[in-house]
Scaffold this motif. Structure first.
Motif, PDB file in Angstrom:
ATOM      1  N   THR A   1      19.345  -9.158  -1.943  1.00 53.27           N
ATOM      2  CA  THR A   1      19.808  -7.921  -2.584  1.00 53.27           C
ATOM      3  C   THR A   1      18.942  -6.722  -2.218  1.00 53.27           C
ATOM      4  OG1 THR A   1      18.455  -8.321  -4.557  1.00 53.27           O
ATOM      5  CG2 THR A   1      20.678  -9.257  -4.534  1.00 53.27           C
ATOM      6  N   GLU A   2      17.764  -7.002  -1.624  1.00 51.31           N
ATOM      7  CA  GLU A   2      16.777  -5.981  -1.280  1.00 51.31           C
ATOM      8  C   GLU A   2      16.399  -5.160  -2.509  1.00 51.31           C
ATOM      9  OE1 GLU A   2      17.866  -3.765   2.196  1.00 51.31           O
ATOM     10  OE2 GLU A   2      17.494  -5.507   3.496  1.00 51.31           O
ATOM     11  N   GLN A   3      16.187  -5.893  -3.601  1.00 47.88           N
ATOM     12  CA  GLN A   3      15.732  -5.311  -4.855  1.00 47.88           C
ATOM     13  C   GLN A   3      14.517  -6.104  -5.346  1.00 47.88           C
ATOM     14  OE1 GLN A   3      17.081  -2.557  -6.300  1.00 47.88           O
ATOM     15  NE2 GLN A   3      18.637  -2.386  -4.697  1.00 47.88           N
ATOM     16  N   VAL A   4      13.769  -5.501  -6.275  1.00 45.78           N
ATOM     17  CA  VAL A   4      12.629  -6.186  -6.875  1.00 45.78           C
ATOM     18  C   VAL A   4      12.938  -6.391  -8.349  1.00 45.78           C
ATOM     19  CG1 VAL A   4      10.148  -6.196  -7.249  1.00 45.78           C
ATOM     20  CG2 VAL A   4      11.098  -5.047  -5.242  1.00 45.78           C
ATOM     21  N   ASP A   5      13.138  -7.645  -8.725  1.00 44.90           N
ATOM     22  CA  ASP A   5      13.497  -7.954 -10.112  1.00 44.90           C
ATOM     23  C   ASP A   5      12.251  -7.977 -10.995  1.00 44.90           C
ATOM     24  OD1 ASP A   5      16.158  -8.326  -9.251  1.00 44.90           O
ATOM     25  OD2 ASP A   5      15.712 -10.403  -8.673  1.00 44.90           O
ATOM     26  N   TYR A   6      12.429  -7.550 -12.239  1.00 41.64           N
ATOM     27  CA  TYR A   6      11.397  -7.625 -13.286  1.00 41.64           C
ATOM     28  C   TYR A   6      10.154  -6.780 -12.965  1.00 41.64           C
ATOM     29  CZ  TYR A   6      14.224 -11.865 -13.588  1.00 41.64           C
ATOM     30  OH  TYR A   6      15.268 -12.752 -13.594  1.00 41.64           O
ATOM     31  N   ALA A   7      10.305  -5.737 -12.189  1.00 41.80           N
ATOM     32  CA  ALA A   7       9.152  -4.923 -11.794  1.00 41.80           C
ATOM     33  C   ALA A   7       9.019  -3.688 -12.672  1.00 41.80           C
ATOM     34  CB  ALA A   7       9.283  -4.502 -10.336  1.00 41.80           C
ATOM     35  N   ILE A   8       7.806  -3.161 -12.711  1.00 42.19           N
ATOM     36  CA  ILE A   8       7.534  -1.885 -13.376  1.00 42.19           C
ATOM     37  C   ILE A   8       7.418  -0.820 -12.283  1.00 42.19           C
ATOM     38  CG2 ILE A   8       5.892  -0.596 -14.785  1.00 42.19           C
ATOM     39  CD1 ILE A   8       5.026  -3.283 -16.001  1.00 42.19           C
ATOM     40  N   HIS A   9       8.153   0.269 -12.411  1.00 42.89           N
ATOM     41  CA  HIS A   9       8.156   1.336 -11.411  1.00 42.89           C
ATOM     42  C   HIS A   9       7.415   2.558 -11.959  1.00 42.89           C
ATOM     43  CE1 HIS A   9      11.286  -0.333  -8.592  1.00 42.89           C
ATOM     44  NE2 HIS A   9      11.458  -1.105  -9.659  1.00 42.89           N
ATOM     45  N   ILE A  10       6.485   3.081 -11.155  1.00 45.74           N
ATOM     46  CA  ILE A  10       5.791   4.326 -11.506  1.00 45.74           C
ATOM     47  C   ILE A  10       6.214   5.380 -10.489  1.00 45.74           C
ATOM     48  CG2 ILE A  10       3.570   5.445 -11.874  1.00 45.74           C
ATOM     49  CD1 ILE A  10       2.375   2.733 -12.491  1.00 45.74           C
ATOM     50  N   PRO A  11       7.040   6.333 -10.893  1.00 50.01           N
ATOM     51  CA  PRO A  11       7.645   7.287  -9.943  1.00 50.01           C
ATOM     52  C   PRO A  11       6.607   8.071  -9.133  1.00 50.01           C
ATOM     53  CG  PRO A  11       8.712   7.403 -12.086  1.00 50.01           C
ATOM     54  CD  PRO A  11       7.507   6.541 -12.268  1.00 50.01           C
ATOM     55  N   GLY A  12       6.825   8.109  -7.812  1.00 48.34           N
ATOM     56  CA  GLY A  12       6.031   8.956  -6.923  1.00 48.34           C
ATOM     57  C   GLY A  12       4.621   8.494  -6.624  1.00 48.34           C
ATOM     58  N   LEU A  13       4.136   7.471  -7.315  1.00 51.34           N
ATOM     59  CA  LEU A  13       2.720   7.109  -7.170  1.00 51.34           C
ATOM     60  C   LEU A  13       2.423   6.470  -5.811  1.00 51.34           C
ATOM     61  CD1 LEU A  13      -0.019   7.192  -8.462  1.00 51.34           C
ATOM     62  CD2 LEU A  13       0.463   4.994  -9.571  1.00 51.34           C
ATOM     63  N   LEU A  14       3.370   5.709  -5.256  1.00 53.63           N
ATOM     64  CA  LEU A  14       3.140   5.132  -3.931  1.00 53.63           C
ATOM     65  C   LEU A  14       3.039   6.229  -2.873  1.00 53.63           C
ATOM     66  CD1 LEU A  14       2.788   2.692  -2.109  1.00 53.63           C
ATOM     67  CD2 LEU A  14       5.287   2.517  -1.945  1.00 53.63           C
ATOM     68  N   SER A  15       3.844   7.254  -2.995  1.00 55.40           N
ATOM     69  CA  SER A  15       3.769   8.396  -2.073  1.00 55.40           C
ATOM     70  C   SER A  15       2.384   9.026  -2.117  1.00 55.40           C
ATOM     71  CB  SER A  15       4.817   9.448  -2.438  1.00 55.40           C
ATOM     72  OG  SER A  15       6.127   8.960  -2.218  1.00 55.40           O
ATOM     73  N   PHE A  16       1.849   9.166  -3.324  1.00 54.52           N
ATOM     74  CA  PHE A  16       0.522   9.768  -3.475  1.00 54.52           C
ATOM     75  C   PHE A  16      -0.562   8.857  -2.905  1.00 54.52           C
ATOM     76  CE2 PHE A  16      -3.420  10.339  -5.877  1.00 54.52           C
ATOM     77  CZ  PHE A  16      -3.684  11.671  -5.598  1.00 54.52           C
ATOM     78  N   LEU A  17      -0.492   7.560  -3.213  1.00 53.53           N
ATOM     79  CA  LEU A  17      -1.516   6.633  -2.736  1.00 53.53           C
ATOM     80  C   LEU A  17      -1.489   6.490  -1.216  1.00 53.53           C
ATOM     81  CD1 LEU A  17      -1.247   3.827  -5.451  1.00 53.53           C
ATOM     82  CD2 LEU A  17      -3.023   5.580  -5.230  1.00 53.53           C
ATOM     83  N   ALA A  18      -0.297   6.554  -0.633  1.00 48.58           N
ATOM     84  CA  ALA A  18      -0.179   6.367   0.805  1.00 48.58           C
ATOM     85  C   ALA A  18      -0.481   7.638   1.598  1.00 48.58           C
ATOM     86  CB  ALA A  18       1.224   5.874   1.150  1.00 48.58           C
ATOM     87  N   HIS A  19      -0.085   8.796   1.051  1.00 44.67           N
ATOM     88  CA  HIS A  19      -0.189  10.032   1.841  1.00 44.67           C
ATOM     89  C   HIS A  19      -0.829  11.194   1.095  1.00 44.67           C
ATOM     90  CE1 HIS A  19       2.172   8.139   4.967  1.00 44.67           C
ATOM     91  NE2 HIS A  19       3.124   7.852   4.096  1.00 44.67           N
ATOM     92  N   GLY A  20      -1.268  10.966  -0.160  1.00 43.29           N
ATOM     93  CA  GLY A  20      -1.905  12.042  -0.916  1.00 43.29           C
ATOM     94  C   GLY A  20      -0.958  13.109  -1.412  1.00 43.29           C
ATOM     95  N   ASP A  21       0.342  12.790  -1.458  1.00 41.62           N
ATOM     96  CA  ASP A  21       1.367  13.752  -1.877  1.00 41.62           C
ATOM     97  C   ASP A  21       2.433  12.997  -2.673  1.00 41.62           C
ATOM     98  OD1 ASP A  21       3.392  15.579  -2.201  1.00 41.62           O
ATOM     99  OD2 ASP A  21       3.556  16.113  -0.079  1.00 41.62           O
ATOM    100  N   PHE A  22       2.660  13.415  -3.917  1.00 41.13           N
ATOM    101  CA  PHE A  22       3.613  12.718  -4.779  1.00 41.13           C
ATOM    102  C   PHE A  22       5.045  12.788  -4.254  1.00 41.13           C
ATOM    103  CE2 PHE A  22       0.164  13.208  -7.886  1.00 41.13           C
ATOM    104  CZ  PHE A  22       0.168  11.950  -8.470  1.00 41.13           C
ATOM    105  N   ASN A  23       5.318  13.697  -3.332  1.00 41.92           N
ATOM    106  CA  ASN A  23       6.675  13.837  -2.797  1.00 41.92           C
ATOM    107  C   ASN A  23       6.800  13.386  -1.342  1.00 41.92           C
ATOM    108  OD1 ASN A  23       7.943  15.045  -5.147  1.00 41.92           O
ATOM    109  ND2 ASN A  23       6.673  16.848  -4.713  1.00 41.92           N
ATOM    110  N   ALA A  24       5.766  12.741  -0.815  1.00 43.04           N
ATOM    111  CA  ALA A  24       5.787  12.327   0.592  1.00 43.04           C
ATOM    112  C   ALA A  24       6.749  11.166   0.812  1.00 43.04           C
ATOM    113  CB  ALA A  24       4.389  11.925   1.034  1.00 43.04           C
TER     114      ALA A  24
END
Length: 438
Positions: free
Chosen positions: A274-297
């Motif tokens: 399904t290319e989905q992650v079941d039972y996960a907690i999502h924190i909006p924009g945080l991966l963009s910030f951790l990966a590129h230093g920009d919440f909208n990257a």
């Protein structure tokens, strides 16, 4: 059993066993040197006794690590001949330098173990310190070779051959610093907490034992400070992977589709269908910030590569979650320990905190194992990233499954022997210091 699966499994068993001894070999000599230094400066015999006790552990783990490391070096050529044919001339330099560091470590350890009352006291101490320095150098050199597999450089790949080889460039590839830093700090965290945890467990039985109290304090100095620094190295590694190996980062976070912004996923079970992650907690924009230093990257997902070139998402994601979860827990324990040391020292010896310290003993090594799963499985299907696939490097020799079974049996026997020897050492140590109870 297919050769590829058997060969991968054998390397996983060998590396999973050896990495524990590599970490201990890097860090325990520094613990030994610190307690030795305190004895030389204060004259307190308890530090001398602690140094000698730890040095026996160093000797046991050094001997076992030498055996397991030798097996690994043979396995590279026996299981992955095509890899070594092309990679050998390129990454031979860090491996040869690692051999030199290993010999220095062995010689220095011999001088230290047999130099008591025979050498100048500060020269004797320097030999112990040299064991640790050469051990760390050895670990960094091996990690540099592994980093090259993630960031190949120092050669030109022409018609399936490596030409114009530049060994220095290959050794100091783009990934070597972040990987070496992260691995070295992980070794200090794992070993520091393991040693402190063992002595904390013994303190629960003998609450006023001065010997174990000194040991907990010295070991936690290393473990706590390294645990606090580790998130910084983790952030550097994440940003580096986002640029060089975006599909690995996508597998770590189970990010199936390129997203802008990208959520940070905590926990969950990836579903490739399904290319989905079941039972996960999502924190909006945080991966963009951790990966590129920009919440909208924008963060690239697994959709940037064909399915045949995607890493195994479930294993990589779960291993990453285990590593980060344990690292976060040990970070909090470290903060608590340093706060208590500064403001409320008596709290360190409370039963509840000693139990937390004892529980932490194996966690660092579990995180180390999970981290190596992330590094190796997250690079698949490549043995040399974007140059050679693992399936192209495996030996055509039949019967690898028998080698896997034999190697696993040998490592199980070695594990039992090390456990038995260390249990004897700890029991003898505990009995020797019954009189230290107050």
């Amino acid at each position: 059993m297919e050769n590829l699966f058997a060969a991968r499994s054998q390397m996983a068993v060998s590396l999973g066993f050896h990495i524990v001894f590599a970490c201990i070999g890097m860090v325990m000599p520094f613990l030994m040197a610190l307690s030795h230094f305190k004895w030389l400066k204060t004259g307190q015999e308890i530090y001398k006794d602690l140094t000698k006790a730890w040095s026996r552990g160093v000797a046991i783990f050094f001997a076992t690590g030498a055996v397991s490391g030798t097996v690994l070096s043979f396995e590279l050529g026996l299981l992955w001949p095509s890899f070594m044919e092309h990679a050998g001339p390129i990454i031979g330099m860090p491996f040869s330098l690692e051999g030199t560091a290993f010999f220095v470590e062995a010689i220095a350890l011999g001088f230290f173990l047999y130099g008591w009352d025979r050498m100048n006291k500060w020269l004797h101490w320097a030999m112990g310190l040299l064991v640790g320095i050469s051990g760390v150098a050895s670990g960094i050199l091996v990690v540099a070779a592994n980093a090259w597999m993630n960031s190949p450089s120092g050669f030109d790949w022409v018609n399936g051959e490596a030409l114009n080889i530049r060994p220095i460039e290959a050794m100091f590839n783009e990934a070597w610093f972040t990987q070496a830093l992260h691995m070295t700090l992980a070794a200090f965290v794992a070993t520091g907490f393991a040693v402190a945890g063992i002595h904390a467990l013994l303190l629960l039985k003998q609450p006023n034992n001065t010997f174990h109290r000194k040991a907990v304090r010295l070991a936690m100095y290393f473990g706590a400070f390294a645990a606090i620094l580790q998130p910084i190295s983790g952030d550097l590694s994440a940003k580096d992977i986002a640029d060089r190996q975006p599909e690995k980062l996508a597998a770590l976070e189970a990010l199936y589709k390129t997203s802008q912004p990208a959520d940070l996923i905590i926990g969950g079970l990836p579903n490739d269908e399904t290319e989905q992650v079941d039972y996960a907690i999502h924190i909006p924009g945080l991966l963009s910030f951790l990966a590129h230093g920009d919440f909208n990257a924008e963060v690239k997902g697994l959709d940037i590569v064909p399915k045949s070139e995607r890493p195994p998402v479930l294993i990589t994601h779960l291993a990453f979650q285990i590593m980060v979860g344990i690292g976060s827990f040990l970070f909090l324990v470290a903060i608590l320990y340093l706060f208590f040391s500064w403001k409320k020292p008596h709290h360190i010896w409370k039963k509840w905190f000693l139990r937390i310290t004892a529980i932490s003993a194996p966690l660092g090594f579990i995180a180390v194992e999970a981290g190596w799963v992330v590094t190796e499985v997250g690079r698949q299907p490549w043995i040399i990233y974007k140059v050679m696939k693992t399936s192209e490097a495996v030996t055509p020799m039949p019967g690898i499954q028998y080698s896997l079974l034999f190697t696993t049996l040998i490592y199980l026997i070695l594990t039992f022997l090390v456990f038995w020897l260390m249990k004897r050492q700890i029991k003898a140590l505990n009995n020797s210091y019954q009189s230290a109870n107050q």
